[in-house]
Design an enzyme around this catalytic site. Structure first.
Site, PDB file in Angstrom:
ATOM      1  N   LYS A  26      70.065  85.428  30.862  1.00 36.69           N
ATOM      2  CA  LYS A  26      70.342  84.015  31.181  1.00 36.69           C
ATOM      3  C   LYS A  26      71.801  83.748  31.552  1.00 36.69           C
ATOM      4  CE  LYS A  26      67.068  82.405  31.316  1.00 36.69           C
ATOM      5  NZ  LYS A  26      66.031  82.853  32.325  1.00 36.69           N
ATOM      6  N   GLY A  29      73.002  84.769  34.672  1.00 33.85           N
ATOM      7  CA  GLY A  29      73.157  84.784  36.123  1.00 33.85           C
ATOM      8  C   GLY A  29      72.633  86.054  36.792  1.00 33.85           C
ATOM      9  N   TRP A  75      70.843  85.418  40.095  1.00 31.50           N
ATOM     10  CA  TRP A  75      71.872  85.045  41.082  1.00 31.50           C
ATOM     11  C   TRP A  75      72.487  86.322  41.674  1.00 31.50           C
ATOM     12  CZ3 TRP A  75      76.092  80.897  39.455  1.00 31.50           C
ATOM     13  CH2 TRP A  75      76.557  80.253  40.593  1.00 31.50           C
ATOM     14  N   HIS A  95      70.380  94.824  31.543  1.00 31.73           N
ATOM     15  CA  HIS A  95      70.818  94.101  30.340  1.00 31.73           C
ATOM     16  C   HIS A  95      71.263  95.089  29.261  1.00 31.73           C
ATOM     17  CE1 HIS A  95      69.398  90.347  31.930  1.00 31.73           C
ATOM     18  NE2 HIS A  95      68.115  90.551  31.715  1.00 31.73           N
ATOM     19  N   SER A  99      69.577  77.623  28.161  1.00 29.66           N
ATOM     20  CA  SER A  99      68.765  78.225  29.230  1.00 29.66           C
ATOM     21  C   SER A  99      67.675  79.102  28.615  1.00 29.66           C
ATOM     22  CB  SER A  99      69.683  79.040  30.148  1.00 29.66           C
ATOM     23  OG  SER A  99      68.957  79.627  31.191  1.00 29.66           O
ATOM     24  N   TYR A 150      79.927  83.176  35.072  1.00 30.98           N
ATOM     25  CA  TYR A 150      78.995  82.249  35.717  1.00 30.98           C
ATOM     26  C   TYR A 150      79.764  80.984  36.116  1.00 30.98           C
ATOM     27  CZ  TYR A 150      74.861  79.133  35.907  1.00 30.98           C
ATOM     28  OH  TYR A 150      73.895  78.226  36.283  1.00 30.98           O
ATOM     29  N   PHE A 208      72.567  77.156  44.450  1.00 29.82           N
ATOM     30  CA  PHE A 208      71.407  76.911  43.592  1.00 29.82           C
ATOM     31  C   PHE A 208      70.231  76.283  44.352  1.00 29.82           C
ATOM     32  CE2 PHE A 208      69.128  74.237  40.472  1.00 29.82           C
ATOM     33  CZ  PHE A 208      68.708  75.227  39.601  1.00 29.82           C
ATOM     34  N   MET A 255      68.546  78.748  46.660  1.00 33.07           N
ATOM     35  CA  MET A 255      67.786  79.779  45.938  1.00 33.07           C
ATOM     36  C   MET A 255      66.529  79.201  45.304  1.00 33.07           C
ATOM     37  SD  MET A 255      70.389  82.399  44.072  1.00 33.07           S
ATOM     38  CE  MET A 255      69.082  83.040  43.017  1.00 33.07           C
ATOM     39  N   ARG A 301      66.423  76.403  36.680  1.00 34.65           N
ATOM     40  CA  ARG A 301      66.239  75.142  35.958  1.00 34.65           C
ATOM     41  C   ARG A 301      67.265  74.098  36.369  1.00 34.65           C
ATOM     42  NH1 ARG A 301      68.066  73.067  31.153  1.00 34.65           N
ATOM     43  NH2 ARG A 301      69.666  74.673  31.263  1.00 34.65           N
ATOM     44  N   LYS A 302      68.545  74.313  35.999  1.00 39.42           N
ATOM     45  CA  LYS A 302      69.583  73.322  36.326  1.00 39.42           C
ATOM     46  C   LYS A 302      70.707  73.932  37.133  1.00 39.42           C
ATOM     47  CE  LYS A 302      69.492  69.413  33.252  1.00 39.42           C
ATOM     48  NZ  LYS A 302      70.297  68.653  32.271  1.00 39.42           N
ATOM     49  N   GLY A 303      71.086  75.147  36.778  1.00 37.14           N
ATOM     50  CA  GLY A 303      72.137  75.836  37.528  1.00 37.14           C
ATOM     51  C   GLY A 303      73.508  75.190  37.378  1.00 37.14           C
TER      52      GLY A 303
HETATM   53  P1  A3P Z   1      69.738  77.399  33.721  1.00 40.73           P
HETATM   54  O1  A3P Z   1      68.521  77.605  32.884  1.00 40.73           O
HETATM   55  O2  A3P Z   1      70.902  76.879  32.915  1.00 40.73           O
HETATM   56  O3  A3P Z   1      69.482  76.558  34.936  1.00 40.73           O
HETATM   57  P2  A3P Z   1      69.133  84.863  34.500  1.00 40.73           P
HETATM   58  O4  A3P Z   1      68.835  85.059  35.941  1.00 40.73           O
HETATM   59  O5  A3P Z   1      70.169  85.772  33.947  1.00 40.73           O
HETATM   60  O6  A3P Z   1      67.868  84.823  33.692  1.00 40.73           O
HETATM   61  O7  A3P Z   1      69.813  83.420  34.353  1.00 40.73           O
HETATM   62  C1  A3P Z   1      69.087  82.262  34.676  1.00 40.73           C
HETATM   63  C2  A3P Z   1      70.059  81.114  34.755  1.00 40.73           C
HETATM   64  O8  A3P Z   1      70.871  81.275  35.946  1.00 40.73           O
HETATM   65  C3  A3P Z   1      69.357  79.783  34.889  1.00 40.73           C
HETATM   66  O9  A3P Z   1      70.214  78.825  34.250  1.00 40.73           O
HETATM   67  C4  A3P Z   1      69.327  79.617  36.397  1.00 40.73           C
HETATM   68  O10 A3P Z   1      69.083  78.307  36.842  1.00 40.73           O
HETATM   69  C5  A3P Z   1      70.730  80.101  36.747  1.00 40.73           C
HETATM   70  N1  A3P Z   1      70.900  80.405  38.181  1.00 40.73           N
HETATM   71  C6  A3P Z   1      70.170  81.237  38.953  1.00 40.73           C
HETATM   72  N2  A3P Z   1      70.594  81.177  40.229  1.00 40.73           N
HETATM   73  C7  A3P Z   1      71.609  80.277  40.268  1.00 40.73           C
HETATM   74  C8  A3P Z   1      72.454  79.758  41.311  1.00 40.73           C
HETATM   75  N3  A3P Z   1      72.313  80.112  42.579  1.00 40.73           N
HETATM   76  N4  A3P Z   1      73.389  78.856  40.959  1.00 40.73           N
HETATM   77  C9  A3P Z   1      73.549  78.450  39.680  1.00 40.73           C
HETATM   78  N5  A3P Z   1      72.779  78.910  38.655  1.00 40.73           N
HETATM   79  C10 A3P Z   1      71.811  79.800  38.951  1.00 40.73           C
END
Ligand code: A3P
Length: 291
Positions: A48, A50, A53, A103, A133, A188, A224, A227, A252-254
């Site tokens: 969680k 990034g 991303w 991880h 998250s 992040y 965000f 994507m 979710r929120k990003g």
């Molecule tokens: P949130 O739940 O706070 O929105 P992982 O990929 O390591 O599981 O992390 C997921 C988190 O990264 C989620 O956070 C997701 O929305 C966020 N995320 C993925 N792509 C993103 C982007 N382009 N910009 C910002 N946050 C992003």
């Protein structure tokens, strides 16, 4: 034995919980035997922080901004997790440079990693936002234990009873490595603040020259909202009974600081005190330290 059957949902490997849906004794063995090549590139994260991303950004940096792979290959095959079951299927005949995510803590990387010149981008994030998250992720993922209430989940998170253990262990572990010079630390938060600058920093570390136009294109594509609509990255290809997006979208929120909408004062004090204590004696600074 280092790996045991922990519960319905998890294996336990060297004290770390790994979701059975994507991890097995075989996948762990594959990862340990994996022959890391000098040109290989890892994005390492605590869950969680990034990961998804980075699965979008890395191929674009490496291929000069060609959108084809990010528009045609699901993220989990495009930049696979070294430790997951898909790795054996997709990495087998892929030539270096291979972009992977992991991880794993530093000490569980494959032996060939330490002697290689493979580069690592380690991305971390405010643990309070990770906890939020992760709470939503546990609520939507049928292959993870039910999170309980947010308060109960915070206790689980702080005690490391979540996949890949404690955030503090992961971060400290990857800060104490023998691979100085081939690891880049990103947050992040800096990616949210200025994605273009973050992509440039990563590209320079990887020795990739991107023209201003390509840099702009990569940063724009990886925003965000873009994507979120990419079906190869937003997990909408995964059946609803595995990831239930009606409970929470994966992307979710990003944002940064969403923890403020979830923690009460007591939870904030408890969380901060435990993290502070566990980080005692470390010298690294994070953007969220003074919040
Ligand atoms: P949130 O739940 O706070 O929105 P992982 O990929 O390591 O599981 O992390 C997921 C988190 O990264 C989620 O956070 C997701 O929305 C966020 N995320 C993925 N792509 C993103 C982007 N382009 N910009 C910002 N946050 C992003």
């Amino acid at each position: 034995m280092a790996t045991t059957d922990h519960s319905t949902n998890y294996l336990c490997h060297h004290g770390l919980l790994l979701p059975k849906l994507a991890h097995s004794e075989e996948s762990i063995q594959f990862s340990m035997a994996f022959e890391v090549q000098d040109e290989d590139i890892f994005a390492v994260t605590y869950p969680k922080s990034g990961t998804t991303w980075m699965q979008e950004i890395l191929p674009l940096i490496l291929n000069g901004g060609d959108l084809t792979p990010v528009q045609t290959i699901p993220n989990w095959d495009r930049v696979p997790w070294l430790e997951e079951t898909r790795a054996a299927l997709v990495l087998g005949d892929r030539p270096p440079p291979r972009a992977m995510v992991s991880h794993w803590p530093y000490h569980l990387m494959p032996p060939s990693f330490y002697t290689s010149k493979a580069k690592v981008i380690y991305v971390t994030r405010n643990p309070k936002d990770i906890a939020v998250s992760s709470f939503y992720f546990h609520g939507m993922a049928s292959f993870l234990d039910d999170p309980g209430t947010f308060d109960q989940f915070l206790d689980k998170f702080l005690s490391g009873q979540v996949m890949f253990g404690k955030w503090t262990d992961h971060v400290k572990n990857w800060r104490n490595t023998d691979i100085e010079g081939r690891i880049l630390y990103m947050t992040y938060e800096e990616m949210v603040q200025d994605l273009r600058a973050a992509v440039l920093r990563m590209a320079q570390f990887l020795g990739q020259e991107l023209s201003p136009d390509v840099l702009e294109k990569v940063a724009n594509h990886c925003q965000f909202n873009n994507m979120k609509t990419n079906i190869m990255s937003n997990y909408s290809l995964v059946p609803q009974d595995v990831l239930d997006s009606s409970k929470s979208p994966f992307l979710r929120k990003g944002t940064t600081g969403d923890w403020r909408n979830h923690f009460n004062a007591e939870q904030e004090a408890r969380f901060s005190a435990i993290i502070k204590k566990e980080m005692e004696g470390t010298s690294f600074k994070f953007p969220w330290d003074d919040e």
